[in-house]
Design a protein around this motif. Structure first.
Motif, mmCIF file in Angstrom:
data_model
loop_
_atom_site.group_PDB
_atom_site.id
_atom_site.type_symbol
_atom_site.label_atom_id
_atom_site.label_comp_id
_atom_site.label_asym_id
_atom_site.label_seq_id
_atom_site.Cartn_x
_atom_site.Cartn_y
_atom_site.Cartn_z
ATOM 1 N N LEU A 27 39.284 23.728 58.814
ATOM 2 C CA LEU A 27 38.591 23.624 57.526
ATOM 3 C C LEU A 27 37.473 24.656 57.423
ATOM 4 N N LEU A 28 36.683 24.805 58.479
ATOM 5 C CA LEU A 28 35.584 25.776 58.449
ATOM 6 C C LEU A 28 36.102 27.205 58.311
ATOM 7 N N ILE A 29 37.194 27.506 58.995
ATOM 8 C CA ILE A 29 37.756 28.855 58.903
ATOM 9 C C ILE A 29 38.295 29.109 57.503
ATOM 10 N N ALA A 30 38.916 28.112 56.885
ATOM 11 C CA ALA A 30 39.439 28.285 55.527
ATOM 12 C C ALA A 30 38.305 28.513 54.530
ATOM 13 N N VAL A 31 37.209 27.766 54.665
ATOM 14 C CA VAL A 31 36.074 27.936 53.747
ATOM 15 C C VAL A 31 35.401 29.289 53.963
ATOM 16 N N ARG A 32 35.231 29.670 55.225
ATOM 17 C CA ARG A 32 34.622 30.973 55.508
ATOM 18 C C ARG A 32 35.511 32.104 54.979
ATOM 19 N N ALA A 33 36.827 31.958 55.116
ATOM 20 C CA ALA A 33 37.748 32.979 54.590
ATOM 21 C C ALA A 33 37.645 33.081 53.072
ATOM 22 N N LEU A 34 37.398 31.942 52.377
ATOM 23 C CA LEU A 34 37.233 31.972 50.930
ATOM 24 C C LEU A 34 36.069 32.885 50.538
ATOM 25 N N TYR A 35 34.929 32.730 51.194
ATOM 26 C CA TYR A 35 33.750 33.542 50.863
ATOM 27 C C TYR A 35 33.974 35.012 51.215
ATOM 28 N N LEU A 36 34.517 35.268 52.407
ATOM 29 C CA LEU A 36 34.680 36.656 52.839
ATOM 30 C C LEU A 36 35.753 37.371 52.017
ATOM 31 N N ASP A 37 36.823 36.653 51.632
ATOM 32 C CA ASP A 37 37.854 37.273 50.792
ATOM 33 C C ASP A 37 37.290 37.659 49.431
ATOM 34 N N ILE A 38 36.503 36.766 48.831
ATOM 35 C CA ILE A 38 35.936 37.063 47.517
ATOM 36 C C ILE A 38 34.966 38.247 47.610
ATOM 37 N N GLN A 39 34.196 38.330 48.707
ATOM 38 C CA GLN A 39 33.306 39.480 48.879
ATOM 39 C C GLN A 39 34.097 40.783 48.958
ATOM 40 N N THR A 40 35.220 40.750 49.667
ATOM 41 C CA THR A 40 36.046 41.956 49.803
ATOM 42 C C THR A 40 36.741 42.309 48.499
ATOM 43 N N TRP A 41 37.292 41.298 47.838
ATOM 44 C CA TRP A 41 38.020 41.561 46.586
ATOM 45 C C TRP A 41 37.064 41.977 45.462
ATOM 46 N N ALA A 42 35.795 41.563 45.544
ATOM 47 C CA ALA A 42 34.840 41.921 44.504
ATOM 48 C C ALA A 42 34.604 43.427 44.469
ATOM 49 N N ILE A 43 34.748 44.093 45.619
ATOM 50 C CA ILE A 43 34.599 45.546 45.652
ATOM 51 C C ILE A 43 35.779 46.220 44.960
ATOM 52 N N GLU A 44 36.974 45.670 45.140
ATOM 53 C CA GLU A 44 38.173 46.260 44.555
ATOM 54 C C GLU A 44 38.312 45.904 43.075
ATOM 55 N N ASP A 45 37.962 44.647 42.704
ATOM 56 C CA ASP A 45 38.107 44.197 41.320
ATOM 57 C C ASP A 45 36.848 43.421 40.926
ATOM 58 N N PRO A 46 35.755 44.125 40.643
ATOM 59 C CA PRO A 46 34.493 43.413 40.351
ATOM 60 C C PRO A 46 34.535 42.580 39.082
ATOM 61 N N ALA A 47 35.362 42.962 38.099
ATOM 62 C CA ALA A 47 35.406 42.192 36.852
ATOM 63 C C ALA A 47 35.944 40.793 37.078
ATOM 64 N N ARG A 48 36.834 40.635 38.039
ATOM 65 C CA ARG A 48 37.461 39.332 38.265
ATOM 66 C C ARG A 48 36.731 38.506 39.315
ATOM 67 N N TRP A 49 36.283 39.164 40.410
ATOM 68 C CA TRP A 49 35.737 38.410 41.527
ATOM 69 C C TRP A 49 34.234 38.615 41.718
ATOM 70 N N GLY A 50 33.646 39.626 41.052
ATOM 71 C CA GLY A 50 32.246 39.955 41.322
ATOM 72 C C GLY A 50 31.280 38.832 41.006
ATOM 73 N N ALA A 51 31.546 38.067 39.969
ATOM 74 C CA ALA A 51 30.608 37.004 39.581
ATOM 75 C C ALA A 51 30.556 35.881 40.607
ATOM 76 N N TRP A 52 31.560 35.767 41.461
ATOM 77 C CA TRP A 52 31.624 34.655 42.415
ATOM 78 C C TRP A 52 31.221 35.083 43.821
ATOM 79 N N ALA A 53 31.025 36.370 44.040
ATOM 80 C CA ALA A 53 30.664 36.847 45.372
ATOM 81 C C ALA A 53 29.244 36.402 45.723
ATOM 82 N N THR A 54 29.074 35.826 46.894
ATOM 83 C CA THR A 54 27.773 35.351 47.362
ATOM 84 C C THR A 54 27.815 35.250 48.879
#
Length: 635
Positions: free
Chosen positions: A231-258
């Motif tokens: 569970l912890l790895i899945a939640v951590r992957a959620l945050y790190l994936d959104i941070q990575t995808w926000a660089i590639e597609d900021p319009a879609r994922w940038g608002a959720w990166a934290t």
């Protein structure tokens, strides 16, 4: 009145309700109705029902259901739609008793026949069960099942899980990811802090969430969650994936990166947790391996006893009772349909007695001297499948899913260069998506032959059936599966739930003779671990064991092997004996008194006032015996 009503309904003069058909027509209404229709397509459907590989009693019930269906809907069989079958089933259940609702399966065989004849529209589910329960759910349906309140977070979860699924995840992994992120993470966060509307969690919210998910509620009280690291790895992957995808597609994922609230140190216990899990599994294997022989003996004797009892009961059907192994059993008369006399069958409208189809062999019931009712047919069938399951699992080490996927096509033969024929069991790709073959021992070949004979003694060949995969929620193509049986109007493959139930029942019965089985149960994967342990501990190279088990990595196979203390001592002593046998004999002379005195002097000369000297014997002292300055001093 009943006979006249039956003929009027059969000739379609009046259209009755389902309740009227259940209550006010003669027992052989299906025979009268089908004879009055003069419908060529209906005759073809009846021929297919009669040719189905199921019990005669189930065919009779399917013909009756079809007649009721056409009569109350006032349609020909050509207009029978999937919706009409489901609607009739609901109506019939509404007017049935509680016992009939439990025993009666309405329409599966009719659905199967019409589907194979091509009478249903394209895209109709292949079985009635799939039409009622549904197949795979979309990601949106999976997320909505848990009831996320925040609209923005709901859409984020749908987008994130859909993107992960598009990268090659199977359906069961998508369901597991949805359960972790939606149910175990965000829904818990909403319960702790209803005003939370983004992923930026405060320290207090995160700590409250950890305290909530670290334990699970059970009837015996809260217990530590076993899969907390996943569970912890899945939640951590959620945050790190959104941070990575926000660089590639900021319009879609940038608002959720934290920032990620789960620190990296939180997942460091994953390896330790896996080691603790491996230790528990190895201990479980060490406890069950000595009991496997007793379990095999118990299920074999039980299967042979019930098979002999079933044969004795079948041979004495025309008698009041029979003796079996010194015990007298009495037959229980069959329950007559619709309250008629059990000695006579139902009558047609002209008074002629109609031959009723025989009851299924699974309903063969007898009474023992203690007054207990024994369903011999059902008990023998359960004993056979228990024996077959235990034998196949322990002799092959295959997974439960692979065992249920064994078919008549899995049995092959291989001719070696010396002309010897070797029977092979082909295991279809499952977890690791790798096909493999297992050379069959005489014991395994006997079990496979018994499985094939069980089907071919009743039918000319093993009928092809569809297997329902509960993880992927889909049906397979029709295949002649070996682990199939008839539990109702249609034949189907045994379920994983039934396999687990049979093994638990066998262990509980074995506990009556051996106290070691008290509170202990075997799971299908226990046989796989015991099989791997026996292979490696008896000298088979680990890479050959990995090939037989279908492991892509040797480390996985090593994880399956439970090491026993006796094995450690025995193998080490064998290693020492082999090494000594290779060394020259003059290196092992008999000790003399001078040799022993020199050996003792070796330690005497190394003694110093403050302790002992750790330097090799006979080497010079670099510090001129200034021992307090020497790092070799052992105080």
């Amino acid at each position: 009145m009943t006979s006249g009503l039956s003929w009027l309904v059969a000739m379609r003069v009046i259209v009755p309700s389902v309740r009227t058909l259940r209550r006010d027509v003669v027992t052989d209404f299906a025979t009268i109705f089908l004879a009055c229709q003069q419908d060529r397509l209906l005759d073809q459907v009846i021929e297919r029902i009669n040719a189905a590989p199921t019990a005669a009693y189930q065919k009779h019930k399917s013909r009756t259901d079809l007649a009721y269906m056409l009569a109350c809907h006032a349609i020909p069989v050509a207009d029978l739609t999937p919706g009409a079958i489901i609607h009739f089933g609901l109506e019939l259940r509404a007017v049935s008793t509680a016992r009939e609702k439990f025993e009666r399966q309405i329409g599966p065989l009719i659905w199967q026949v019409l589907q194979t004849m091509g009478r249903f529209p394209h895209g109709t589910p292949v079985t009635l069960r799939l039409a009622r329960q549904g197949g795979r759910k979309t990601v949106e349906e999976l997320v909505d099942y848990y009831g996320v309140k925040n609209i923005g977070m709901r859409q984020l979860m749908i987008d994130y899980i859909s993107h992960r699924a598009s990268l090659g995840m199977d359906y069961s992994s998508v369901r597991g990811l949805t359960c972790n992120l939606v149910r175990n993470f965000w829904c818990v966060i909403e319960g702790i802090n209803p005003d939370q509307d983004d992923l930026d969690l405060g320290e207090g919210t995160y700590e409250a969430w950890r305290q909530e998910v670290d334990t699970v509620r059970t009837p015996d009280g809260p217990k530590p969650r076993q899969g907390i690291w996943d569970l912890l790895i899945a939640v951590r992957a959620l945050y790190l994936d959104i941070q990575t995808w926000a660089i590639e597609d900021p319009a879609r994922w940038g608002a959720w990166a934290t920032r990620c609230p789960v620190p990296a140190i939180a997942s460091r216990g994953y390896s330790a947790g896996r080691r603790r899990l491996a230790e528990r599994i190895a201990d479980r294997t060490r406890v069950r391996q000595p009991l496997l022989e007793h379990l095999v003996k118990h299920v074999t004797l039980e299967q042979e006893r019930l098979q002999a009892l079933r044969s004795a009961a079948q041979e004495s059907l025309n008698e009041a009772g029979f003796d079996f192994r010194g015990t007298h059993y009495r037959h229980i008369p069959e329950r007559s349909p619709r309250g008629r006399s059990p000695q006579k069958g139902p009558r047609t409208s002209r008074g002629a007695e109609l031959e009723m189809p025989p009851r299924p062999d699974r309903q063969l019931r007898v009474l023992n001297p203690a007054g207990d009712v024994i369903n011999v047919g059902e008990e023998e069938e359960h004993a056979f499948w228990t024996w077959a399951t235990v034998e196949v699992l322990r002799l092959t080490g295959i997974r439960q899913e692979e065992m249920l996927e064994l078919s008549h096509l899995s049995v092959r033969q291989y001719q070696r260069s010396n002309g010897e024929l070797v029977a092979l069991l082909v295991i279809t790709p499952s977890k690791t998506d790798r096909e493999r073959v297992i050379p069959m021992s005489p014991e395994l070949l006997h079990v496979i032959a018994q499985l094939i004979r069980r089907h071919t003694d009743v039918l000319e060949s093993i009928p092809p059936v569809r297997r329902w995969d509960p993880l992927e929620r889909q049906y397979s193509d029709p295949l002649p599966y070996l682990f199939q049986r008839c539990t109702g109007p249609v034949r189907g493959v045994l379920s994983a739930t039934l396999i687990s139930k049979l093994l638990r029942k066998a262990c509980s019965r074995a506990a009556k003779h051996r106290s070691e089985f008290d509170g202990l149960a075997f799971t299908p994967h226990d046989f796989r671990r015991i099989f791997a342990t026996d292979l490696v501990n008896n000298g088979l190279p680990v890479h050959i064991g990995a090939a037989l088990l279908g492991h892509a990595s040797l480390q996985t196979t090593r994880g399956y092997v439970a090491v026993f203390d006796e094995d450690v001592v025995r193998h080490y002593q064998m290693h020492i004996a082999r090494r000594r046998a290779l060394r020259p004999h003059h290196e092992y002379p008999d000790l003399t008194d001078d040799d022993w005195a020199e050996f003792e002097e070796h330690f005497d000369k190394r003694k110093v006032e403050l302790g002992a000297c750790g330097r090799p014997y006979g080497t010079p002292c670099a510090h001129e015996h200034a021992c307090v300055r020497c790092p070799m001093l052992h105080v």
